[in-house]
Design a protein around this motif. Structure first.
Motif, PDB file in Angstrom:
ATOM      1  N   THR A   1       0.989  -1.154  -0.158  1.00 23.18           N
ATOM      2  CA  THR A   1       0.059   0.015  -0.069  1.00 23.18           C
ATOM      3  C   THR A   1       0.861   1.133   0.106  1.00 23.18           C
ATOM      4  O   THR A   1       1.781   1.591   0.952  1.00 23.18           O
ATOM      5  N   LEU A   2       0.777   2.095  -1.085  1.00 20.88           N
ATOM      6  CA  LEU A   2       1.703   3.162  -1.262  1.00 20.88           C
ATOM      7  C   LEU A   2       0.929   4.411  -1.262  1.00 20.88           C
ATOM      8  O   LEU A   2      -0.235   4.454  -1.246  1.00 20.88           O
ATOM      9  N   PRO A   3       1.709   5.427  -0.733  1.00 19.29           N
ATOM     10  CA  PRO A   3       1.048   6.731  -0.693  1.00 19.29           C
ATOM     11  C   PRO A   3       0.218   7.115  -2.190  1.00 19.29           C
ATOM     12  O   PRO A   3       0.914   6.861  -3.362  1.00 19.29           O
ATOM     13  N   GLY A   4      -0.979   7.629  -2.288  1.00 19.56           N
ATOM     14  CA  GLY A   4      -1.542   7.902  -3.584  1.00 19.56           C
ATOM     15  C   GLY A   4      -1.252   9.342  -4.169  1.00 19.56           C
ATOM     16  O   GLY A   4      -0.215  10.005  -3.479  1.00 19.56           O
ATOM     17  N   PRO A   5      -1.748   9.507  -5.297  1.00 24.01           N
ATOM     18  CA  PRO A   5      -1.190  10.650  -5.849  1.00 24.01           C
ATOM     19  C   PRO A   5      -2.146  11.874  -4.896  1.00 24.01           C
ATOM     20  O   PRO A   5      -3.085  11.517  -4.113  1.00 24.01           O
TER      21      PRO A   5
END
Ligand SMILES: C[S@@+](CC[C@H](N)C(=O)[O-])C[C@H]1O[C@@H](n2cnc3c(N)ncnc32)[C@H](O)[C@@H]1O
Length: 226
Positions: A208-212
């Protein structure tokens, strides 16, 4: 039924009025596509694999924005990309020619590229330049038969689960996961718990990565190497 809107970074998107769903984040279409699909998808894969050529499969061709930005990345970085995208409802040429993506992308050939991406016949491969070729298939993800372990990267860019739940069902995720090569990656803007559980149960390592901007999270799934 389809309306052009402007998102917060100045780039266009489309509103599907029947579903009341936009094709991109209203916080910025280009910004979203660059963050999720180009940086966390292609650039991540290429860096990890020392500039290897890539084959990409996209679920939902839509406006062709992801394809255009992938073509720009391929050309600037001199890597070869084979891009295969599917779409059930191709947009009209009258809509395509109003989209402002080529103007906003600082590349001399962008207008010509965008035109070629869209004018190429469905079902046929077209080389847009020395680094990028595209095949668009007018077929549903539910019907298409995908070859196993073929694609390095999957762009999973369907409408949101709340609007088109059938696109996120387990058999669809299983189909695209099987089509990924070992060491391949799947990227999507959706970060729902059910999606992450399904991708994990299909054997992917889920990040789970930071979104835009405007969106907290996104998901990247990695297939283990053999
Ligand atoms: C979020 S938009 C994709 C945006 C696109 N990637 C872009 O760069 O503009 C989702 C797309 O999925 C398409 N779609 C809907 N149902 C589909 C299906 N069963 N199979 C493939 N594509 C589908 C929609 O018509 C729409 O163009």
């Amino acid at each position: 039924m389809i309306k052009i809107i402007e998102t917060k970074d100045g780039s266009h998107s489309l509103l599907n009025e029947t579903l009341n769903e936009t094709y991109h984040s209203t916080h910025g279409a280009i910004q979203e596509s660059l963050h999720i699909f180009i940086q966390n998808g292609i650039a991540f894969f290429v860096n990890k694999n020392n500039g290897e050529d890539v084959t990409i499969f996209e679920v939902g061709f839509g406006t062709g924005l992801n394809a255009l930005l992938a073509l720009k990345f391929a050309t600037e970085n001199k890597i070869k990309i084979n891009y295969h995208s599917i779409e059930t409802f191709p947009i009209d040429a009258t809509v395509v020619c109003q989209l402002n993506y080529p103007d906003l992308i600082s590349f001399p050939d962008s207008k010509d590229w965008f035109q070629k991406i869209h004018s190429g016949a469905w079902g046929e491969s077209a080389a847009i330049n020395a680094f990028f070729s595209i095949k668009k298939t007018k077929q549903s993800i539910h019907e298409i038969k995908l070859p196993v372990e073929t694609f390095e990267i999957i762009f999973f860019d369907a409408f949101a689960p709340a609007k088109q739940p059938d696109m996120w069902e387990f058999p669809v995720l299983e189909k695209v996961t099987q089509a990924l090569k070992p060491s391949g990656v799947l990227v999507t803007y959706c970060a729902k718990g059910q999606l992450k559980r399904d991708l994990k149960s299909l054997g992917l390592e889920v990040e789970t990565l930071p979104g835009p901007p405007g969106k907290r999270e996104m998901v990247r799934g990695l297939k283990h190497s053999k």
